[in-house]
Scaffold this active site. Structure first.
Site, PDB file in Angstrom:
ATOM      1  N   GLU A   1       0.842  -1.201   0.000  1.00  0.00           N
ATOM      2  CA  GLU A   1       0.000   0.000   0.000  1.00  0.00           C
ATOM      3  C   GLU A   1       0.872   1.244   0.000  1.00  0.00           C
ATOM      4  O   GLU A   1       2.024   1.215   0.460  1.00  0.00           O
ATOM      5  CB  GLU A   1      -0.966   0.006   1.184  1.00  0.00           C
ATOM      6  CG  GLU A   1      -0.340   0.320   2.523  1.00  0.00           C
ATOM      7  CD  GLU A   1      -1.374   0.401   3.629  1.00  0.00           C
ATOM      8  OE1 GLU A   1      -1.080  -0.087   4.718  1.00  0.00           O
ATOM      9  OE2 GLU A   1      -2.447   0.973   3.409  1.00  0.00           O
TER      10      GLU A   1
ATOM     11  N   ASN B   1      -6.100   1.240   4.093  1.00  0.00           N
ATOM     12  CA  ASN B   1      -7.084   2.266   4.446  1.00  0.00           C
ATOM     13  C   ASN B   1      -7.256   3.322   3.357  1.00  0.00           C
ATOM     14  O   ASN B   1      -8.343   3.860   3.171  1.00  0.00           O
ATOM     15  CB  ASN B   1      -6.654   2.966   5.740  1.00  0.00           C
ATOM     16  CG  ASN B   1      -6.639   2.016   6.925  1.00  0.00           C
ATOM     17  OD1 ASN B   1      -7.319   1.001   6.920  1.00  0.00           O
ATOM     18  ND2 ASN B   1      -5.846   2.336   7.936  1.00  0.00           N
TER      19      ASN B   1
ATOM     20  N   GLU C   1     -11.205  -3.370   5.686  1.00  0.00           N
ATOM     21  CA  GLU C   1     -11.486  -3.163   7.117  1.00  0.00           C
ATOM     22  C   GLU C   1     -12.736  -2.315   7.347  1.00  0.00           C
ATOM     23  O   GLU C   1     -12.685  -1.288   8.043  1.00  0.00           O
ATOM     24  CB  GLU C   1     -10.268  -2.527   7.809  1.00  0.00           C
ATOM     25  CG  GLU C   1      -9.037  -3.398   7.701  1.00  0.00           C
ATOM     26  CD  GLU C   1      -7.845  -2.931   8.522  1.00  0.00           C
ATOM     27  OE1 GLU C   1      -7.859  -1.783   8.992  1.00  0.00           O
ATOM     28  OE2 GLU C   1      -6.911  -3.734   8.691  1.00  0.00           O
TER      29      GLU C   1
ATOM     30  N   GLU D   1      -3.902  -9.200   5.475  1.00  0.00           N
ATOM     31  CA  GLU D   1      -2.921  -8.327   6.141  1.00  0.00           C
ATOM     32  C   GLU D   1      -2.565  -9.014   7.452  1.00  0.00           C
ATOM     33  O   GLU D   1      -3.465  -9.312   8.254  1.00  0.00           O
ATOM     34  CB  GLU D   1      -3.487  -6.945   6.448  1.00  0.00           C
ATOM     35  CG  GLU D   1      -3.562  -6.033   5.256  1.00  0.00           C
ATOM     36  CD  GLU D   1      -4.010  -4.617   5.624  1.00  0.00           C
ATOM     37  OE1 GLU D   1      -3.641  -4.109   6.708  1.00  0.00           O
ATOM     38  OE2 GLU D   1      -4.754  -4.033   4.828  1.00  0.00           O
TER      39      GLU D   1
HETATM   40  O1  AHR Z   1      -0.859  -1.566   6.796  1.00  0.00           O
HETATM   41  C1  AHR Z   1      -1.362  -0.610   7.619  1.00  0.00           C
HETATM   42  C2  AHR Z   1      -2.867  -0.536   7.691  1.00  0.00           C
HETATM   43  O2  AHR Z   1      -3.304  -1.504   8.572  1.00  0.00           O
HETATM   44  C3  AHR Z   1      -3.709  -0.772   6.463  1.00  0.00           C
HETATM   45  O3  AHR Z   1      -3.863   0.340   5.665  1.00  0.00           O
HETATM   46  C4  AHR Z   1      -5.018  -1.132   7.032  1.00  0.00           C
HETATM   47  O4  AHR Z   1      -5.782  -1.936   6.180  1.00  0.00           O
HETATM   48  C5  AHR Z   1      -4.672  -1.733   8.359  1.00  0.00           C
HETATM   49  O5  AHR Z   1      -5.368  -1.135   9.375  1.00  0.00           O
END
Ligand code: AHR
Length: 533
Positions: A28, A73, A174, A295
């Site tokens: 990300e 996110n 999430e 994740e």
């Molecule tokens: O990787 C960090 C964050 O952790 C991501 O953006 C999110 O999906 C999770 O809360």
């Protein structure tokens, strides 16, 4: 004197098939993951799209099967339509999730083309925070439709003649988290319904795709597991995966808690699997929905101040904060000064490996897992170079040998107790008793007549004599035995020396009557490969 440890496997005791996507990574655009590591037009190895050639080559060489991207996110407010076409027409936006500018110089097409260059499968996350059903439909049409429509022809005009053929679409990131833009924490049924309609619509656009619905973003979540159930109940018939996340934390120096973190993953996976089975029964459905742990990670962080007695308010305080001091970050891909190399490389690598073994043990239910920072585990990078860290070797062992069928792996070893602890208000762990110092999982690759046993010694003080009983495997003998550990906890691989922590052959071993006898060093990763003569 440390007690003898024993691992027993038998070919009849199968857990389930190991999916090709089981050891994947997550990417990300935060920190230096995209800006600096994946993308830096000023890097001497940069290609015409600004992708770092050294990083690209290392990731390609690893054979990592899939990467979830551009996930996280940020996606919940990402307007993919503003990230395509000529660079000078792209729109820059604020990303309130991470307080950063998103310039869209790495946009929708670049993410997918990077994946093509790396020869990995892109697992794509759809904006279900601020995004509409129509946005998702346009996205799939742009990405996967041959041509003859506005969106598919636009992709061709933008330089990608052939459809990308993205198979896996996560419907949101999430969505149970109050920190998420457009979160559905207060309305699981509403989210489940939106997923039902979106999944139906995008599968009608491309009938070959799979979709994932968000489950809980951690076992600590207030709604876990009933939020997940309420969501899945609405959309069971049209989704293929429940997407769950979890980051385990322990305080610096607490190696036992860090390496025992995988037990909480097991609990999490078991609960999600039970929840799925329950909803499946309610629906009288023959269809199986699988788990995607897309994740995961393990973090070393100090205990924070606790605010006992505030219950829900703690969560609210964490997530609805407004901080006028907080500034938006503009990332300079040519500046990796803020890149953090977390301490104790061997401990971190083993804590990730222990989670990976827990995933392997649950290969019947978990079909996708993406390590956060997985690309860095494969290829650690600074501004100039890439190199192999301890985690690289472990990841490669799993990609090479964790194939075929996951077998039940019986471990008998000395144990330890892990008292409960709280890192902060929301991350609280109940204690665990009887944690095996030896952690293990195995893979039976029938096609190649190969059995591989992976074993971690979680004990920082003791070496263990180890017996591996594979007497049920007729005609098999030991082919290869490797061990990875560090001489010093502070050892760290670097570009100059990426073999400081690396696998070495285990020489002292005997194999007789289906039993291997050897030793495993303190804080070590061990791989035993058996083949049929
Ligand atoms: O990787 C960090 C964050 O952790 C991501 O953006 C999110 O999906 C999770 O809360």
């Amino acid at each position: 004197m440390a007690q003898n440890a024993k691992i027993t496997v038998h070919p009849l005791f199968e857990t389930g098939e190991i999916s090709k996507r089981l050891f994947s990574a997550f990417l990300e655009p935060i920190g230096t993951m995209v800006n600096g590591t994946m993308f830096n037009p000023k890097h001497p190895t940069a290609d015409e799209q600004g992708f770092r050639g050294d990083f690209l080559k290392a990731i390609k060489g690893s054979g990592v099967p899939s990467v979830r991207l551009p996930g996280g996110n940020f996606v919940s407010a990402w307007q993919w339509k503003d990230s395509i076409g000529p660079m000078n027409e792209r729109k820059a936006h604020l990303d309130p999730a991470w307080h950063q500018y998103i310039l869209n110089d790495v946009g929708h097409d670049e993410y997918l083309q990077w994946a093509e260059k790396v020869n990995t499968e892109a697992l794509y996350t759809v904006n279900m925070g601020t995004g509409t059903i129509q946005d998702a439909m346009d996205l799939v049409e742009y990405t996967n439709h041959e041509g003859g429509t506005y969106w598919s022809d636009l992709r061709r005009k933008n330089g990608h003649e052939k459809p990308y053929g993205v198979k896996m679409w996560y419907l949101g990131n999430e969505m149970d988290g109050p920190w998420q833009l457009g979160a559905w924490d207060k309305n699981p049924e509403g989210y489940g319904h939106k997923v039902l309609e979106t999944s139906k619509a995008i599968k009608w656009i491309d009938e070959t795709i799979e979709t994932g619905v968000c489950g809980s973003s951690a076992p600590f979540m207030e709604g876990f597991p009933s939020w997940d159930e309420a969501v899945l109940d609405k959309c069971y018939d049209v989704v293929d995966y429940v997407s769950v996340h979890h980051y385990h934390s322990a305080k610096p120096g607490d190696i036992k808690a860090l390496l025992g973190g995988s037990l909480y993953y097991e609990d999490f996976i078991n609960t999600e699997a039970a929840m799925i089975d329950y909803v499946q029964s309610k629906h009288r459905s023959p269809k199986k929905v699988y788990i995607s742990l897309d994740e995961y990670g393990s973090m070393i962080r100090p205990y924070q101040e606790l605010h006992p007695g505030y219950g829900r308010y703690n969560m609210a305080r964490n997530h609805y904060r407004f901080d006028p001091e907080r500034k938006y970050i503009l990332h300079d891909p040519d500046n990796m000064k803020d890149h953090v190399f977390p301490g104790e490389e061997i401990v971190r690598a083993l804590s990730m490996a222990s989670i990976q073994l827990a995933i392997l043990r649950h290969a019947d239910r978990v079909k996708i897992s993406c390590m956060t920072g997985g690309l860095a585990a494969i290829a650690e990078a600074d501004h100039d170079h890439v190199w192999r860290s301890a985690a690289h070797y472990i990841f490669m062992d799993l990609l090479t040998y964790a194939k075929g069928i996951s077998l039940q792996t019986k471990v008998e070893s000395e144990t330890y107790d892990m008292p409960g602890y709280a890192i902060e208000d929301t991350s609280q762990y109940t204690g665990k008793e009887g944690v095996n110092f030896i952690d293990s999982a195995s893979a039976y690759d029938k096609e190649n007549d190969r059995l591989t046993i992976f074993a971690i010694n979680r004990n920082e003080d003791s070496e263990y004599p180890l017996t591996i009983d594979i007497s049920g495997f007729e005609g098999y003998s030991i082919k290869n035995a490797m061990s990875l550990t560090a001489n010093d906890l502070n050892d760290r691989n670097s570009f100059e020396n990426d073999a400081l922590i690396s696998p070495v052959k285990i020489k002292e071993k005997t194999f007789e009557n289906g039993e291997l006898k050897t030793h495993v060093k303190p804080l070590s990763w061990n791989v035993f490969v058996f083949e049929k003569a």
